[in-house]
Design an enzyme around this catalytic site. Structure first.
Site, mmCIF file in Angstrom:
data_model
loop_
_atom_site.group_PDB
_atom_site.id
_atom_site.type_symbol
_atom_site.label_atom_id
_atom_site.label_comp_id
_atom_site.label_asym_id
_atom_site.label_seq_id
_atom_site.Cartn_x
_atom_site.Cartn_y
_atom_site.Cartn_z
ATOM 1 C CB SER A 1 -13.369 4.796 20.683
ATOM 2 O OG SER A 1 -13.025 5.186 21.994
ATOM 3 C CG ASP B 1 -5.146 7.616 30.325
ATOM 4 O OD1 ASP B 1 -4.410 8.029 29.415
ATOM 5 O OD2 ASP B 1 -5.114 6.455 30.753
ATOM 6 C CG ASP C 1 -2.251 10.160 27.543
ATOM 7 O OD1 ASP C 1 -2.919 9.462 26.759
ATOM 8 O OD2 ASP C 1 -2.033 9.822 28.722
ATOM 9 C CE LYS D 1 -0.149 1.713 27.527
ATOM 10 N NZ LYS D 1 -0.721 2.710 26.590
ATOM 11 C CG ASP E 1 -1.606 3.294 32.626
ATOM 12 O OD1 ASP E 1 -0.766 2.373 32.683
ATOM 13 O OD2 ASP E 1 -1.843 3.940 31.593
ATOM 14 C CG ASP F 1 -11.367 8.696 22.486
ATOM 15 O OD1 ASP F 1 -10.753 9.771 22.459
ATOM 16 O OD2 ASP F 1 -12.303 8.420 21.715
ATOM 17 C CB CYS G 1 4.304 3.025 28.899
ATOM 18 S SG CYS G 1 3.068 3.881 29.905
ATOM 19 N N GLY H 1 -7.892 1.639 47.635
ATOM 20 C CA GLY H 1 -7.076 0.871 46.706
ATOM 21 C C GLY H 1 -7.189 -0.617 46.942
ATOM 22 C CG HIS H 2 -7.331 -4.946 45.442
ATOM 23 N ND1 HIS H 2 -7.954 -5.572 46.501
ATOM 24 C CD2 HIS H 2 -6.865 -5.935 44.642
ATOM 25 C CE1 HIS H 2 -7.882 -6.887 46.340
ATOM 26 N NE2 HIS H 2 -7.214 -7.133 45.214
#
EC number: 2.7.9.3
Length: 342
Positions: free
Chosen positions: A44, A87, A222, A16, A64, A46, A13, A134-135
């Site tokens: 928001s 999440d 989280d 990000k 993610d 969230d 992370c 998936g991809h």
């Protein structure tokens, strides 16, 4: 000889985009016509989107993905999946399906990709979900994650900014994985530090979320790339200020030492720049603890705002499940500064 993947400059992370940059871009997106069934969207702060499909069912959607922060492919897959699944738990939901998101160099050994995806699949199964597809795209660097769909009752959604004065704040995982992973990247992590960090990052937030359903939870998030203080700031509203007890913060083995030795990340500095003016640190708070609180977490814990009278019982159940949970502070009526760290 075990196969390894190459560390990236900003793994986990820490990769990000900074919150300031992200907010600037999102503010310019067209809203379109308002859909009353979209209970929570990107307007928001969230952790996932929530869309109502019936009186007793809403869909929770999130995704993610990121570059590796550890050198073992299977472990990286586990961490990336646990992080994406989190999440759903932060919203009070149950995991249903997941889709792989894969970026992988064409010239790299495909056995490495297989191990990454196996790690992810095992975590989806552990979560009680189904890996449905998936991809993939060819890329210069490895990146992996999941798009996840879950469900939640529309009246039992955990939002992140609905806390109340007198709520107790309970954190379910240790902080400091970003510092430790950064030190480990150059072979300087303290003894036992990376093992403690990996154990934390590969642990699902499923148990913590399920335990919480028996208690009066007013808000939840989280703790991931925007740091403990960054995500805490998103929990605040006009009625509350957060008082944080730094001594009670659970910390990954060696993380404070990593901060003292300046194994810092650019992401932590972005977090400090973004939220630092909302925080008042007591004079006795060491620099290393400040850095832990601004440290970007990968697959971090849940941060609950729980009714004060139920906090002890809730914490007891979390600890009984083997989680390193702790009461780390409380909400009070709004003061001059949004967050105080003592």
């Amino acid at each position: 000889m075990p196969q390894e993947i190459v560390f990236c400059k900003g793994g986990g992370c820490t990769a990000k985009l900074g919150p300031d940059l992200l907010s600037h871009v999102l503010a310019k997106l067209p809203r379109g016509e308002k859909d009353s069934n979209l209970l929570i969207g990107y307007d928001s702060c969230d952790d996932a989107a929530v869309y109502k499909i019936s009186d007793d069912t809403a869909v929770v959607q999130t995704l993610d993905f990121f570059p590796p922060m550890v050198d073992d492919p299977y472990t990286f897959g586990q961490i990336a999946a646990a992080n994406a699944l989190s999440d759903i738990y932060a919203m009070g939901g149950t995991v249903k399906t997941a889709l792989n998101i894969v970026c992988f160099p064409e010239k790299m050994d495909l056995n490495i990709l297989g191990k990454i995806m196996q790690g992810g699949a095992d975590k989806v199964i552990e979560a009680g979900g189904t890996l449905a597809g998936g991809h993939s795209i060819a890329d210069s660097d490895v990146k992996y994650g999941l798009s996840v769909m879950g469900t939640v009752h529309p009246e039992h959604i955990y939002s992140n900014n609905t806390g109340q004065p007198s709520d107790v704040l309970i954190l379910t995982k240790k902080l400091g994985v970003g510092l430790v992973c950064n030190a480990n990247r150059v072979g300087e992590a303290p003894l036992g530090a990376i093992e403690d960090a990996v154990s934390s990052m590969t642990t699902l937030n499923k148990a913590a979320s399920e335990i919480s359903h028996a208690f009066d939870i007013h808000a939840c998030t989280d703790v991931t790339g925007f740091s403990f203080l960054g995500h805490l700031s998103e929990m605040l509203n006009d009625d509350i200020t957060a008082l944080i007890d730094s001594i009670s913060i659970p910390v990954i083995t060696g993380a404070l030492r990593c901060a003292d030795e300046f194994f810092l990340t650019a992401a932590a500095q972005r977090n400090r720049n973004h939220v630092g003016d909302k925080v008042c640190f007591a004079k006795n708070i060491p620099f290393s603890m400040e850095e832990v609180l601004f440290d970007p977490q990968t697959s971090g814990g849940l941060l609950f705002a729980v009714k004060a009278s139920e906090a002890d019982a809730f914490l007891h159940e979390l600890k009984a499940a083997g989680l390193p949970a702790a009461k780390v502070g409380r909400f009070v009526k709004r003061r001059d500064v949004p967050i105080y760290v003592n």
